[in-house]
Design an enzyme around this catalytic site. Structure first.
Site: not given
Ligand code: NAD
Ligand code: TYD
Length: 343
Positions: A83, A85, A125-127, A153-154, A157
């Site tokens: 994704a 993300s 995601t919870d978003e 983004y949300s 998703k």
């Molecule tokens: P990330 O951005 O670190 O990694 C995304 C990965 O997907 C990368 O390796 C990227 O190269 C790959 N990718 C992107 N576009 C692609 C495509 N078109 N084809 C193939 N690969 C592709 O993301 P993350 O934080 O590891 O999140 C992973 C998943 O979990 C996402 O679906 C995100 O919505 C979900 N998620 C993330 C969080 C969080 O806190 N990070 C929380 C809840 C859900």
């Molecule tokens: P983030 O890690 O981008 O996750 P998400 O928006 O998906 O929850 O951000 C977490 C929280 O931190 C969000 O409320 C936005 C805030 N934030 C900052 O205050 N400064 C920053 O530079 C970033 C990247 C996020």
């Protein structure tokens, strides 16, 4: 079993690849990843030569490539992490989010329909539930909470989630969805709050807190998320959504202060900057369903998890130095260079 893990070169996907190879050595893990700015092949270096692991660089939106992989590997399970993300990037350039997060999901599920699958799992995601007010700490997201999104983004998703449920109802595709709260841990790309603050603090750079920093997120250690997905793909009921979260709500400002203190850096590095557009106030998951049905509970306390995470960044400087010395700098200048500083 053969399991395709898409997005396995990213933050949570790579942690999941490691988790599966360690805990299910009998399975074959195929990582399908486009290696966007967020994907990092060096992360997977320790498992690259393992006989039950294969890395394939392709785009989940590329139907031909995805079908070819299914013909070669006949996967039993697909877990879709791939994704775009980052909320801030989605505000700048929404279209790529629609492409990867929605179209990519549809292509993967079409492949599952065409070649047959035991389980398609969508990592959501919870978003998708939008946000909760700060003055109602009694409210939590359950699986019944209506979808109500804020950012591109949300919204992308949530669209994918709707498609997944539609493929289940229309084509009887055996799907599950998990909706997790904010993750933290090793290999987290330094555009997100926790790694960005660690990396900036280590360079004595300003720590850009959006607005007053009162927004609340429900933080979960990445390994706990991986364990939850492992349970859902093996024991979760088809057609069901499972919320994943650890009742660990923290305000952004408190996390940033904690990072300063842990690294011995002054809180005067904290700089309040212009808020994110449409900024969600509070996320909080009710994980009762996954606990009752699958016995899942988070195992890592935040105090331990954040210490391990900070320690990981201290000991893997080359991993994030490589990232921030490249294209990341342009991104950082664009997002933060002209951002108003609040006084
Ligand atoms: P990330 O951005 O670190 O990694 C995304 C990965 O997907 C990368 O390796 C990227 O190269 C790959 N990718 C992107 N576009 C692609 C495509 N078109 N084809 C193939 N690969 C592709 O993301 P993350 O934080 O590891 O999140 C992973 C998943 O979990 C996402 O679906 C995100 O919505 C979900 N998620 C993330 C969080 C969080 O806190 N990070 C929380 C809840 C859900
Ligand atoms: P983030 O890690 O981008 O996750 P998400 O928006 O998906 O929850 O951000 C977490 C929280 O931190 C969000 O409320 C936005 C805030 N934030 C900052 O205050 N400064 C920053 O530079 C970033 C990247 C996020």
């Amino acid at each position: 079993m053969t399991i395709i893990v898409t997005g396995g070169a990213g933050f949570i996907g790579s942690n999941f690849v490691f988790h599966m190879l360690k805990n299910h050595p009998e399975d074959r893990i195929i990582c399908l990843d486009k290696l966007t700015y967020a994907g990092n092949l060096s992360t997977l270096a320790p498992v690259m030569n393992q006989s039950n692991f294969r890395f394939v660089k392709d785009d989940i939106c590329d139907r031909e490539a995805v079908y070819r992989l299914f013909e070669e590997e006949h996967p039993d399970i697909v877990v879709n992490f791939a994704a775009e993300s980052h909320v801030d990037r989605s505000i700048e350039t929404p279209e790529i989010f629609l492409q990867t997060n929605i179209i990519g999901t549809a292509v993967l599920m079409d492949a599952c329909r065409k070649y047959g699958i035991r389980r398609y799992h969508q990592v959501s995601t919870d978003e998708v539930y939008g946000d909760l007010p700060l003055d109602r700490p009694d409210l939590f997201f359950t699986e019944e909470t209506p979808i109500h999104t804020s950012s591109p983004y949300s919204s992308s998703k949530a669209s994918a989630d709707l498609l997944v449920m539609a493929y289940h109802r229309t084509y009887e595709l055996p799907v599950t969805i998990s909706r997790c709260s904010n993750n933290y841990g090793p290999y987290h790309f330094p555009e997100k709050l926790i790694p960005l603050m660690i990396v900036n603090a280590l360079h004595d750079k300003p720590l850009p807190v959006y607005g007053e920093g009162l927004n609340v997120r429900d933080w979960l250690y990445v390994e706990d998320h991986c364990k939850a997905i492992d349970l859902v793909i093996h024991n979760g009921r088809v057609g069901e959504v499972y919320n994943i979260g650890g009742h660990n709500e923290m305000r952004n400002i408190d996390i940033v202060k904690l990072i300063c203190n842990a690294l011995g850096k002054p809180e005067s590095l904290i700089t309040h900057v212009a808020d994110r557009k449409g900024h969600d106030m509070r996320y909080a998951i009710d994980p009762t369903k996954i606990h009752n049905e699958l016995g899942w509970l988070p195992e890592t306390k935040f105090a331990d998890g954040i210490e391990q995470t900070i320690d990981w960044y201290l000991h893997h400087q080359e991993w994030w130095e490589t990232i921030i010395s490249g294209e990341y700098q342009n991104y950082y200048d664009k997002m933060y260079g002209n951002r108003a500083v609040l006084v």
